[in-house]
Design a protein around this motif. Structure first.
Motif, PDB file in Angstrom:
ATOM      1  N   SER A  95       0.821  -1.211   0.000  1.00 57.32           N
ATOM      2  CA  SER A  95       0.000   0.000   0.000  1.00 57.32           C
ATOM      3  C   SER A  95       0.855   1.261   0.000  1.00 57.32           C
ATOM      4  O   SER A  95       2.009   1.259   0.436  1.00 57.32           O
ATOM      5  CB  SER A  95      -0.905   0.021   1.234  1.00 57.32           C
ATOM      6  N   SER A  96       0.271   2.342  -0.438  1.00 53.59           N
ATOM      7  CA  SER A  96       0.962   3.622  -0.430  1.00 53.59           C
ATOM      8  C   SER A  96       1.098   4.141   0.999  1.00 53.59           C
ATOM      9  O   SER A  96       0.393   3.708   1.923  1.00 53.59           O
ATOM     10  CB  SER A  96       0.198   4.651  -1.264  1.00 53.59           C
ATOM     11  N   LEU A  97       2.002   5.090   1.193  1.00 50.29           N
ATOM     12  CA  LEU A  97       2.166   5.705   2.507  1.00 50.29           C
ATOM     13  C   LEU A  97       0.889   6.425   2.926  1.00 50.29           C
ATOM     14  O   LEU A  97       0.502   6.403   4.106  1.00 50.29           O
ATOM     15  CB  LEU A  97       3.332   6.696   2.477  1.00 50.29           C
ATOM     16  N   THR A  98       0.219   7.037   1.973  1.00 46.41           N
ATOM     17  CA  THR A  98      -1.036   7.727   2.270  1.00 46.41           C
ATOM     18  C   THR A  98      -2.084   6.746   2.790  1.00 46.41           C
ATOM     19  O   THR A  98      -2.783   7.023   3.771  1.00 46.41           O
ATOM     20  CB  THR A  98      -1.562   8.444   1.013  1.00 46.41           C
TER      21      THR A  98
ATOM     22  N   LEU B 185      15.137  -5.971  -6.233  1.00 50.10           N
ATOM     23  CA  LEU B 185      13.957  -5.687  -7.043  1.00 50.10           C
ATOM     24  C   LEU B 185      13.453  -4.257  -6.858  1.00 50.10           C
ATOM     25  O   LEU B 185      12.330  -3.930  -7.245  1.00 50.10           O
ATOM     26  CB  LEU B 185      12.832  -6.665  -6.697  1.00 50.10           C
ATOM     27  N   ALA B 186      14.274  -3.413  -6.272  1.00 49.29           N
ATOM     28  CA  ALA B 186      13.836  -2.048  -5.961  1.00 49.29           C
ATOM     29  C   ALA B 186      13.458  -1.267  -7.209  1.00 49.29           C
ATOM     30  O   ALA B 186      12.627  -0.355  -7.139  1.00 49.29           O
ATOM     31  CB  ALA B 186      14.922  -1.309  -5.193  1.00 49.29           C
ATOM     32  N   ASP B 187      14.045  -1.609  -8.353  1.00 48.92           N
ATOM     33  CA  ASP B 187      13.704  -0.886  -9.576  1.00 48.92           C
ATOM     34  C   ASP B 187      12.267  -1.176 -10.014  1.00 48.92           C
ATOM     35  O   ASP B 187      11.694  -0.448 -10.828  1.00 48.92           O
ATOM     36  CB  ASP B 187      14.680  -1.233 -10.698  1.00 48.92           C
ATOM     37  N   GLN B 188      11.661  -2.242  -9.458  1.00 48.09           N
ATOM     38  CA  GLN B 188      10.294  -2.606  -9.821  1.00 48.09           C
ATOM     39  C   GLN B 188       9.280  -2.249  -8.724  1.00 48.09           C
ATOM     40  O   GLN B 188       8.081  -2.399  -8.937  1.00 48.09           O
ATOM     41  CB  GLN B 188      10.212  -4.116 -10.095  1.00 48.09           C
ATOM     42  N   GLU B 189       9.762  -1.814  -7.568  1.00 51.59           N
ATOM     43  CA  GLU B 189       8.883  -1.596  -6.424  1.00 51.59           C
ATOM     44  C   GLU B 189       9.164  -0.226  -5.814  1.00 51.59           C
ATOM     45  O   GLU B 189      10.035  -0.063  -4.967  1.00 51.59           O
ATOM     46  CB  GLU B 189       9.089  -2.700  -5.383  1.00 51.59           C
ATOM     47  N   ALA B 190       8.394   0.755  -6.253  1.00 53.79           N
ATOM     48  CA  ALA B 190       8.652   2.132  -5.834  1.00 53.79           C
ATOM     49  C   ALA B 190       8.535   2.317  -4.330  1.00 53.79           C
ATOM     50  O   ALA B 190       9.265   3.126  -3.740  1.00 53.79           O
ATOM     51  CB  ALA B 190       7.697   3.088  -6.554  1.00 53.79           C
TER      52      ALA B 190
ATOM     53  N   ALA C   6       3.557  12.769   2.803  1.00 53.60           N
ATOM     54  CA  ALA C   6       3.466  11.447   2.182  1.00 53.60           C
ATOM     55  C   ALA C   6       3.558  11.561   0.666  1.00 53.60           C
ATOM     56  O   ALA C   6       4.260  10.775   0.006  1.00 53.60           O
ATOM     57  CB  ALA C   6       2.160  10.769   2.583  1.00 53.60           C
ATOM     58  N   ALA C   7       2.877  12.545   0.090  1.00 49.60           N
ATOM     59  CA  ALA C   7       2.900  12.725  -1.364  1.00 49.60           C
ATOM     60  C   ALA C   7       4.301  13.045  -1.859  1.00 49.60           C
ATOM     61  O   ALA C   7       4.726  12.552  -2.917  1.00 49.60           O
ATOM     62  CB  ALA C   7       1.924  13.827  -1.766  1.00 49.60           C
ATOM     63  N   GLU C   8       5.034  13.861  -1.121  1.00 48.09           N
ATOM     64  CA  GLU C   8       6.390  14.219  -1.549  1.00 48.09           C
ATOM     65  C   GLU C   8       7.333  13.020  -1.476  1.00 48.09           C
ATOM     66  O   GLU C   8       8.176  12.825  -2.359  1.00 48.09           O
ATOM     67  CB  GLU C   8       6.908  15.372  -0.699  1.00 48.09           C
ATOM     68  N   ILE C   9       7.201  12.225  -0.441  1.00 48.08           N
ATOM     69  CA  ILE C   9       8.034  11.022  -0.329  1.00 48.08           C
ATOM     70  C   ILE C   9       7.712  10.067  -1.474  1.00 48.08           C
ATOM     71  O   ILE C   9       8.622   9.517  -2.130  1.00 48.08           O
ATOM     72  CB  ILE C   9       7.807  10.327   1.024  1.00 48.08           C
ATOM     73  N   GLU C  10       6.429   9.869  -1.745  1.00 44.77           N
ATOM     74  CA  GLU C  10       6.012   8.936  -2.796  1.00 44.77           C
ATOM     75  C   GLU C  10       6.432   9.421  -4.182  1.00 44.77           C
ATOM     76  O   GLU C  10       6.878   8.625  -5.018  1.00 44.77           O
ATOM     77  CB  GLU C  10       4.500   8.756  -2.741  1.00 44.77           C
ATOM     78  N   THR C  11       6.334  10.720  -4.424  1.00 46.65           N
ATOM     79  CA  THR C  11       6.722  11.255  -5.732  1.00 46.65           C
ATOM     80  C   THR C  11       8.201  11.030  -5.998  1.00 46.65           C
ATOM     81  O   THR C  11       8.596  10.608  -7.095  1.00 46.65           O
ATOM     82  CB  THR C  11       6.402  12.758  -5.813  1.00 46.65           C
ATOM     83  N   ALA C  12       9.038  11.288  -5.005  1.00 46.67           N
ATOM     84  CA  ALA C  12      10.481  11.070  -5.174  1.00 46.67           C
ATOM     85  C   ALA C  12      10.773   9.600  -5.447  1.00 46.67           C
ATOM     86  O   ALA C  12      11.604   9.267  -6.306  1.00 46.67           O
ATOM     87  CB  ALA C  12      11.233  11.541  -3.939  1.00 46.67           C
TER      88      ALA C  12
END
Length: 401
Positions: free
Chosen positions: A69-72, A228-233, A307-313
């Motif tokens: 799940s997303s951080l949000t 696998l980090a390149d596949q899992e943001a 949360a949005a800023e962390i996820e965007t980066a």
């Protein structure tokens, strides 16, 4: 992706479905969970509720049947659980952030955690309270870690330690991933009770192989990622900003519940020592309620922006700008200050009955106060960190930004 890393995937529930599960699983009579204190049956029921709702799988990789799940979403779920059971919310938040950190470890380590048991849960105390001795293939780790709020459901634990060379000089700070069966657990008599009672984790020269050791410094810089980090943001997200932000979720829900309680009872309670037979008729009360509601809104806005800023980066595979990282520190301090201030204001408006043992507001106030003292969210440290970066002052306040 190698077949041996895959488990049958579950249908990943939407954020709305997860919130529906929370509301369906908990009784409104919980009153932020005050009823679970000292009631073993209520604690077990809360534990079953969060487990059956799949709330410990939020941060587990999808390849192991988790929700990733997303951080949000994690913020929203933990805050909603807190409206019904503050202690359960803390356990849900800690288990999930620990599972997220596990997703930063090597795939070999992740396999050991989830390959045979995709429902395995991880808890953690991230402070570097442990010490290590270098041995062939890894380290011997010893220490005591206060306070662990979710040892009861976990099969694994992440503990922080200082890594030293053969001369005893500290060369790095690391996380060790250790089976709970290798750790001792002592009751730490914390101020939290119920589903997430605080414990002390104890290790005496526990061998931790190299593949279950994570350099905190390198992870925070983004230079250590699993294969696998390149596949899992999600697992490319910045370490310290995530750890801080995930501590805020329960606070948001506690404040919402405090506002609901005070607002709902206002038409039935008098303002002691005044002519007002109903609090809802008092202008002073109305102003306190409005200010508290706006302070709670402020907390939510800052939390979701962070949360949005962390996820965007993470999604763009870019390192977070140092000033943005520092602003997340400031956000967390600001949220903590506003949420605690709002709860204090609501208790003042409600009256002395707020602190009666039978009143859920007492429970909310106590849990919020304890959570607000965590070293990663204390406002003054967060503000100084942000202020120095804004001014270009090259002087570290915290070990990691």
């Amino acid at each position: 992706m190698p077949d041996e890393l895959l488990h049958p995937r579950v249908d990943t529930p939407s954020p709305a479905e997860l919130l529906d599960r929370v509301r369906a699983g908990f009784s409104p009579a919980h009153g932020a969970g005050a009823g679970t204190e000292g009631d073993a049956g209520a604690v077990e029921a809360a534990q079953r509720t969060v487990t059956d709702a799949g709330l410990f799988k939020l941060a587990v990789p999808r390849r192991y049947g988790g929700y990733e799940s997303s951080l949000t979403t994690m913020l929203d779920v933990t805050s909603t659980v807190a409206e019904f059971d503050a202690s359960a919310a803390w356990a849900v938040g800690l288990i999930n952030v620990s599972c997220w950190v596990t997703g930063l470890f090597s795939l070999q380590a992740q396999q050991e955690v989830w390959a045979k048991n995709p429902d395995a849960r991880v808890t953690g105390v991230f402070a570097p309270s442990g010490q290590s001795t270098e041995v062939e293939g890894g380290c011997l780790v010893s220490g005591r870690w206060y306070y662990n709020w979710a040892s009861w459901p976990a099969e694994w634990a992440i503990v922080g330690f200082s890594r030293s060379d053969t001369d005893g000089t500290i060369v790095d700070y690391c996380f060790a991933l250790v089976g709970m069966s290798e750790l001792g657990v002592a009751d730490a008599r914390s101020g939290r009770k119920g589903t997430a009672q605080g414990d002390c984790l104890i290790a005496e020269k526990v061998f931790v192989p190299e593949h279950r050791i994570l350099s905190v410094t390198e992870a925070n810089d983004g230079s250590v990622c699993n294969e696998l980090a390149d596949q899992e943001a999600l697992y490319r997200s910045a370490l310290m900003p995530v750890l801080m932000l995930m501590l805020i979720g329960p606070q948001l829900g506690l404040a919402r519940e405090a506002l609901r309680v005070v607002r709902s009872q206002a038409p039935e309670r008098a303002v002691s020592g005044t002519v007002y037979e109903r609090q809802s008729e008092s202008v002073a009360f109305q102003m306190k309620l409005a200010r508290a509601a706006l302070m709670i809104d402020t907390g939510h806005l800052h939390a979701h922006r962070a949360a949005a800023e962390i996820e965007t980066a993470a999604q763009t595979e870019e390192a977070m700008d140092p000033q943005v990282r520092a602003r997340v520190h400031g956000d967390v301090g600001w949220i903590t200050e506003n949420i605690r201030g709002a709860i204090d204001m609501l208790l003042t408006a409600h009256g002395t009955g707020s602190l009666a043992a039978s009143n859920s507001l007492e429970h909310i106030w106590r849990y919020s106060a304890i959570a607000g003292l965590h070293a990663l969210v204390t406002p003054d440290t967060r503000y100084e960190t942000y202020g120095k970066v804004l001014l270009g002052v090259d002087e570290a306040v915290v070990p990691l930004l």
